[in-house]
Design a protein around this motif. Structure first.
Motif, PDB file in Angstrom:
ATOM      1  N   ARG A  60       0.850  -1.189   0.000  1.00  0.00           N
ATOM      2  CA  ARG A  60       0.000   0.000   0.000  1.00  0.00           C
ATOM      3  C   ARG A  60       0.890   1.245   0.000  1.00  0.00           C
ATOM      4  O   ARG A  60       1.685   1.434   0.910  1.00  0.00           O
ATOM      5  N   LEU A  61       0.737   2.048  -1.023  1.00  0.00           N
ATOM      6  CA  LEU A  61       1.603   3.210  -1.187  1.00  0.00           C
ATOM      7  C   LEU A  61       0.850   4.535  -1.238  1.00  0.00           C
ATOM      8  O   LEU A  61       1.464   5.588  -1.090  1.00  0.00           O
ATOM      9  N   LEU A  62      -0.445   4.501  -1.433  1.00  0.00           N
ATOM     10  CA  LEU A  62      -1.209   5.725  -1.681  1.00  0.00           C
ATOM     11  C   LEU A  62      -1.129   6.715  -0.526  1.00  0.00           C
ATOM     12  O   LEU A  62      -0.848   7.901  -0.737  1.00  0.00           O
ATOM     13  N   ILE A  63      -1.335   6.253   0.699  1.00  0.00           N
ATOM     14  CA  ILE A  63      -1.311   7.156   1.854  1.00  0.00           C
ATOM     15  C   ILE A  63       0.078   7.758   2.026  1.00  0.00           C
ATOM     16  O   ILE A  63       0.210   8.959   2.314  1.00  0.00           O
ATOM     17  N   SER A  64       1.121   6.964   1.829  1.00  0.00           N
ATOM     18  CA  SER A  64       2.491   7.482   1.946  1.00  0.00           C
ATOM     19  C   SER A  64       2.764   8.549   0.894  1.00  0.00           C
ATOM     20  O   SER A  64       3.400   9.560   1.194  1.00  0.00           O
ATOM     21  N   LYS A  65       2.283   8.332  -0.322  1.00  0.00           N
ATOM     22  CA  LYS A  65       2.471   9.328  -1.382  1.00  0.00           C
ATOM     23  C   LYS A  65       1.764  10.631  -1.040  1.00  0.00           C
ATOM     24  O   LYS A  65       2.310  11.716  -1.231  1.00  0.00           O
ATOM     25  N   ILE A  66       0.544  10.510  -0.531  1.00  0.00           N
ATOM     26  CA  ILE A  66      -0.221  11.699  -0.162  1.00  0.00           C
ATOM     27  C   ILE A  66       0.470  12.448   0.966  1.00  0.00           C
ATOM     28  O   ILE A  66       0.635  13.670   0.909  1.00  0.00           O
ATOM     29  N   GLU A  91      -9.485  18.819  12.909  1.00  0.00           N
ATOM     30  CA  GLU A  91      -8.065  18.491  12.878  1.00  0.00           C
ATOM     31  C   GLU A  91      -7.371  19.396  11.872  1.00  0.00           C
ATOM     32  O   GLU A  91      -7.875  19.660  10.795  1.00  0.00           O
ATOM     33  N   LYS A  92      -6.201  19.871  12.250  1.00  0.00           N
ATOM     34  CA  LYS A  92      -5.431  20.738  11.363  1.00  0.00           C
ATOM     35  C   LYS A  92      -4.443  19.896  10.575  1.00  0.00           C
ATOM     36  O   LYS A  92      -4.028  18.828  11.011  1.00  0.00           O
ATOM     37  N   LEU A  93      -4.053  20.408   9.429  1.00  0.00           N
ATOM     38  CA  LEU A  93      -3.082  19.729   8.574  1.00  0.00           C
ATOM     39  C   LEU A  93      -1.773  19.504   9.324  1.00  0.00           C
ATOM     40  O   LEU A  93      -1.198  18.425   9.273  1.00  0.00           O
ATOM     41  N   ILE A  94      -1.334  20.502  10.068  1.00  0.00           N
ATOM     42  CA  ILE A  94      -0.052  20.406  10.777  1.00  0.00           C
ATOM     43  C   ILE A  94      -0.075  19.314  11.844  1.00  0.00           C
ATOM     44  O   ILE A  94       0.928  18.626  12.058  1.00  0.00           O
ATOM     45  N   GLU A  95      -1.210  19.111  12.484  1.00  0.00           N
ATOM     46  CA  GLU A  95      -1.306  18.065  13.508  1.00  0.00           C
ATOM     47  C   GLU A  95      -1.178  16.678  12.889  1.00  0.00           C
ATOM     48  O   GLU A  95      -0.491  15.807  13.424  1.00  0.00           O
ATOM     49  N   GLY A  96      -1.824  16.458  11.749  1.00  0.00           N
ATOM     50  CA  GLY A  96      -1.711  15.181  11.057  1.00  0.00           C
ATOM     51  C   GLY A  96      -0.295  14.919  10.580  1.00  0.00           C
ATOM     52  O   GLY A  96       0.225  13.806  10.694  1.00  0.00           O
ATOM     53  N   LEU A  97       0.359  15.966  10.068  1.00  0.00           N
ATOM     54  CA  LEU A  97       1.740  15.816   9.605  1.00  0.00           C
ATOM     55  C   LEU A  97       2.691  15.564  10.763  1.00  0.00           C
ATOM     56  O   LEU A  97       3.617  14.761  10.651  1.00  0.00           O
ATOM     57  N   TRP A 130       2.462  11.978  11.684  1.00  0.00           N
ATOM     58  CA  TRP A 130       3.078  11.129  10.663  1.00  0.00           C
ATOM     59  C   TRP A 130       4.598  11.227  10.715  1.00  0.00           C
ATOM     60  O   TRP A 130       5.293  10.227  10.584  1.00  0.00           O
ATOM     61  N   LEU A 131       5.107  12.423  10.936  1.00  0.00           N
ATOM     62  CA  LEU A 131       6.559  12.621  10.977  1.00  0.00           C
ATOM     63  C   LEU A 131       7.164  12.268  12.327  1.00  0.00           C
ATOM     64  O   LEU A 131       8.376  12.312  12.491  1.00  0.00           O
ATOM     65  N   LYS A 132       6.314  11.941  13.294  1.00  0.00           N
ATOM     66  CA  LYS A 132       6.757  11.645  14.654  1.00  0.00           C
ATOM     67  C   LYS A 132       7.564  12.821  15.219  1.00  0.00           C
ATOM     68  O   LYS A 132       8.597  12.655  15.849  1.00  0.00           O
ATOM     69  N   ILE A 178      11.076  13.749   6.261  1.00  0.00           N
ATOM     70  CA  ILE A 178      10.102  13.198   5.311  1.00  0.00           C
ATOM     71  C   ILE A 178      10.571  11.831   4.812  1.00  0.00           C
ATOM     72  O   ILE A 178       9.785  10.879   4.768  1.00  0.00           O
ATOM     73  N   ALA A 179      11.846  11.724   4.458  1.00  0.00           N
ATOM     74  CA  ALA A 179      12.378  10.458   3.953  1.00  0.00           C
ATOM     75  C   ALA A 179      12.274   9.352   5.000  1.00  0.00           C
ATOM     76  O   ALA A 179      11.898   8.216   4.681  1.00  0.00           O
ATOM     77  N   ASN A 180      12.557   9.672   6.260  1.00  0.00           N
ATOM     78  CA  ASN A 180      12.447   8.671   7.336  1.00  0.00           C
ATOM     79  C   ASN A 180      10.994   8.243   7.529  1.00  0.00           C
ATOM     80  O   ASN A 180      10.722   7.051   7.752  1.00  0.00           O
ATOM     81  N   ALA A 181      10.058   9.178   7.457  1.00  0.00           N
ATOM     82  CA  ALA A 181       8.653   8.841   7.625  1.00  0.00           C
ATOM     83  C   ALA A 181       8.155   7.963   6.480  1.00  0.00           C
ATOM     84  O   ALA A 181       7.377   7.038   6.690  1.00  0.00           O
TER      85      ALA A 181
END
Length: 160
Positions: free
Chosen positions: A77-83, A120-126, A129-131, A152-155
């Motif tokens: 599954r790659l779609l969510i990672s690409k987004i 939810e804000k965009l920054i909170e989701g990111l 994801w980025l930990k 980004i690359a590590n995530a």
């Protein structure tokens, strides 16, 4: 595209590439501004699996798990990672520019907040994801381009 994507004379790898080139850009149009909730994520994953099942001509009534379908398609599954990657790249670009987009994206505007559960804000989701811990850490990381790209690359390596 149905005739191309379901044609068994074309290899699955070529059909997958056609899906990535012609269908996914349409699906992901404007994804940089989306806030992805759990429900939205499930719908996107279901859409991705629907495309793969159609390509492999697997009926929805067939008792095949998603893992089996992914193995048959020789993919993950790659779609969510690409987004998420596109969102993070765009967010870094916006944060480095000091303009109105920066204020809107961070949500640092004056005024009262509306009643009820806050969106939810965009920054909170990111940040999740980025930990990055807090969203402020993610905002600070965007100032250093190398550090931001590394995050980004590590995530992306770790997946969703």
């Amino acid at each position: 595209m149905k005739t191309v994507l379901t044609n068994k004379n074309i290899s699955i790898r070529t059909r997958r590439r056609a899906l990535e080139c012609y269908i996914e850009p349409i699906l992901m149009y404007g994804c940089e501004a989306w806030t992805i909730s759990k429900q939205t994520q499930k719908k996107l994953e279901a859409t991705e699996m629907w495309f793969l099942r159609r390509m492999l001509r697997i009926s929805w009534t067939a008792k095949k798990t998603n893992d089996t379908v992914l193995e048959e398609a020789h993919t993950t599954r790659l779609l969510i990672s690409k987004i998420r990657k596109r969102q993070a790249t765009f967010f870094g670009h916006v944060m480095r520019r000091e303009g109105l987009e920066n204020l809107v994206t961070t949500g640092m505007l004056e005024g009262k907040r509306s009643r009820g559960k806050q969106r939810e804000k965009l920054i909170e989701g990111l940040a999740d994801w980025l930990k990055a811990g807090k969203s402020l850490e993610a905002i600070e990381a965007t100032k250093d381009r190398k550090k931001w790209r590394t995050m980004i690359a590590n995530a992306v390596k770790q997946g969703t």
